[in-house]
Scaffold this motif. Structure first.
Motif, mmCIF file in Angstrom:
data_model
loop_
_atom_site.group_PDB
_atom_site.id
_atom_site.type_symbol
_atom_site.label_atom_id
_atom_site.label_comp_id
_atom_site.label_asym_id
_atom_site.label_seq_id
_atom_site.Cartn_x
_atom_site.Cartn_y
_atom_site.Cartn_z
ATOM 1 N N UNK A 1 0.839 -1.214 0.000
ATOM 2 C CA UNK A 1 0.000 0.000 0.000
ATOM 3 C C UNK A 1 0.866 1.254 0.000
ATOM 4 N N UNK A 2 0.847 2.005 -1.078
ATOM 5 C CA UNK A 2 1.813 3.076 -1.262
ATOM 6 C C UNK A 2 1.537 4.302 -0.399
ATOM 7 N N UNK A 3 0.316 4.423 0.071
ATOM 8 C CA UNK A 3 0.042 5.565 0.945
ATOM 9 C C UNK A 3 0.710 5.391 2.302
ATOM 10 N N UNK A 4 1.194 4.184 2.586
ATOM 11 C CA UNK A 4 1.977 3.969 3.804
ATOM 12 C C UNK A 4 3.232 4.842 3.805
ATOM 13 N N UNK A 5 3.802 5.068 2.626
ATOM 14 C CA UNK A 5 4.993 5.918 2.558
ATOM 15 C C UNK A 5 4.671 7.321 3.048
ATOM 16 N N UNK A 6 3.521 7.823 2.643
ATOM 17 C CA UNK A 6 3.120 9.170 3.044
ATOM 18 C C UNK A 6 2.782 9.227 4.532
ATOM 19 N N UNK A 7 2.062 8.222 5.015
ATOM 20 C CA UNK A 7 1.696 8.202 6.431
ATOM 21 C C UNK A 7 2.933 8.062 7.310
ATOM 22 N N UNK A 8 3.933 7.308 6.828
ATOM 23 C CA UNK A 8 5.148 7.107 7.633
ATOM 24 C C UNK A 8 5.874 8.422 7.885
ATOM 25 N N UNK A 9 5.740 9.390 6.968
ATOM 26 C CA UNK A 9 6.402 10.676 7.180
ATOM 27 C C UNK A 9 5.801 11.417 8.376
ATOM 28 N N UNK A 10 4.517 11.206 8.630
ATOM 29 C CA UNK A 10 3.892 11.795 9.814
ATOM 30 C C UNK A 10 4.467 11.159 11.076
ATOM 31 N N UNK A 11 4.653 9.827 11.039
ATOM 32 C CA UNK A 11 5.245 9.144 12.187
ATOM 33 C C UNK A 11 6.644 9.639 12.486
ATOM 34 N N UNK A 12 7.466 9.809 11.447
ATOM 35 C CA UNK A 12 8.828 10.323 11.642
ATOM 36 C C UNK A 12 8.784 11.748 12.192
ATOM 37 N N UNK A 13 7.873 12.568 11.661
ATOM 38 C CA UNK A 13 7.743 13.934 12.153
ATOM 39 C C UNK A 13 7.349 13.989 13.620
ATOM 40 N N UNK A 14 6.454 13.103 14.036
ATOM 41 C CA UNK A 14 6.024 13.080 15.440
ATOM 42 C C UNK A 14 7.162 12.652 16.355
ATOM 43 N N UNK A 15 7.994 11.722 15.896
ATOM 44 C CA UNK A 15 9.137 11.288 16.701
ATOM 45 C C UNK A 15 10.109 12.447 16.929
ATOM 46 N N UNK A 16 10.309 13.274 15.921
ATOM 47 C CA UNK A 16 11.191 14.432 16.067
ATOM 48 C C UNK A 16 10.505 15.575 16.814
ATOM 49 N N UNK A 17 9.179 15.604 16.768
ATOM 50 C CA UNK A 17 8.438 16.659 17.462
ATOM 51 C C UNK A 17 8.440 16.435 18.975
ATOM 52 N N UNK A 18 8.423 15.181 19.412
ATOM 53 C CA UNK A 18 8.295 14.860 20.836
ATOM 54 C C UNK A 18 9.384 15.496 21.707
ATOM 55 N N UNK A 19 10.680 15.384 21.367
ATOM 56 C CA UNK A 19 11.686 16.021 22.220
ATOM 57 C C UNK A 19 11.583 17.535 22.246
#
Length: 288
Positions: A117-135
């Motif tokens: 499912x190719x939209x997983x690539x787009x959704x994964x960018x939100x996950x990476x952004x949240x990981x960097x947002x947390x600190x």
């Protein structure tokens, strides 16, 4: 047997169902997030600590240039908290939007070799952004407690709403530009330009009253309808306003009109992005 096969719901190969595919592939989503982090920090000494370094440098430069040299800190109490609460949001938006616009081209080898499912690539960018947002959020909370933060439940809820608006808006724009970037590589060059413009046309480094004092009414309404403006002001309402000793003039109708409008705009952006994705994803492999 013939009847059973005839009654099955078949889909054209290479086409998914957009966001509807994401909940069924959470394991793949986690793998993609891990892959993005490993690729980004491969050979890096600081690793995830860069999540502190970049906003820290931005904060120092903006605080000195705007707060000290232009005296904005004299007009806004606890200007450091005001500034940093906007910086952490725009950094998250810029990363989620920018990575979303580049994710399909950046994962072109995977898209051409296998189907997932190719939209997983787009959704994964939100996950990476949240990981960097947390600190960065942790640093903001520490600063808040130092200056006497005393929020109520309403203000904390506004922070959550603001974060949801910004996430949806960044995801939708990232998906739109990500699809466009597959066919027109110039699209990703527009992203950095848009993030720079949106940074300065949102009340991150200055108070919204400065726009209200000089802009015509129609331009002020357009300014306040910007989902980033709404998200930043909701964050200010949650993390900066409770540190003040005086009454702060929030934008008129922030909660009653501008926030619902920003929610609608963000959701429309997501819907448009999802429709474009479904329409063109079947051609991704051959274009890449």
């Amino acid at each position: 047997m013939t009847t059973e096969i005839a009654n099955r719901d078949f889909r054209r190969p290479g086409r998914g169902r957009g966001l509807l595919d994401v909940p069924k592939h959470t394991f793949l989503l986690r793998l993609l997030v891990d892959k993005e982090l490993q690729v980004r920090y491969r050979g890096s000494i600081l690793g995830i600590l860069w999540s502190y370094v970049k906003p820290g440098v931005q904060f120092i430069v903006f605080y000195l240039a705007l707060g000290v040299f232009l005296d904005l800190n004299k007009g806004l109490e606890n200007y450091a908290v005001y500034l940093f609460s906007g910086i952490v949001l725009i950094n998250y938006f810029g990363e989620a939007f920018g990575n979303g616009a580049r994710c399909f081209v950046g994962n072109g080898d995977l898209i051409k070799k296998i189907y997932l499912p190719r939209e997983l690539f787009s959704v994964s960018t939100i996950g990476v952004g949240l990981i960097h947002f947390a600190p960065q959020l942790l640093v903001l909370l520490i600063a808040d407690f130092v200056v006497g933060w005393h929020p109520n439940l309403m203000q904390l809820a506004c922070a959550v709403v603001g974060m949801c608006i910004l996430t949806a808006f960044a995801y939708g724009l990232g998906l739109i530009f990500g699809v466009a970037n597959v066919f027109f590589r110039d699209s990703e060059n527009l992203v950095d330009l848009l993030v720079m413009v949106l940074t300065w046309v949102s009340p991150i480094m200055y108070a919204w009253e400065r726009v209200a004092d000089k802009a015509p009414e129609w331009l002020l309404h357009l300014y306040l309808a910007n989902p980033i403006t709404v998200s930043v002001e909701l964050f200010h309402y949650a993390f900066w306003y409770p540190t003040l000793e005086y009454e702060w003039h929030v934008p008129p109708h922030l909660l009653s009109m501008w926030t619902p409008l920003a929610v609608v705009i963000a959701l429309v952006t997501v819907v448009v992005g999802d429709l474009l994705f479904r329409k063109f994803e079947g051609n991704f492999a051959q274009e890449l």
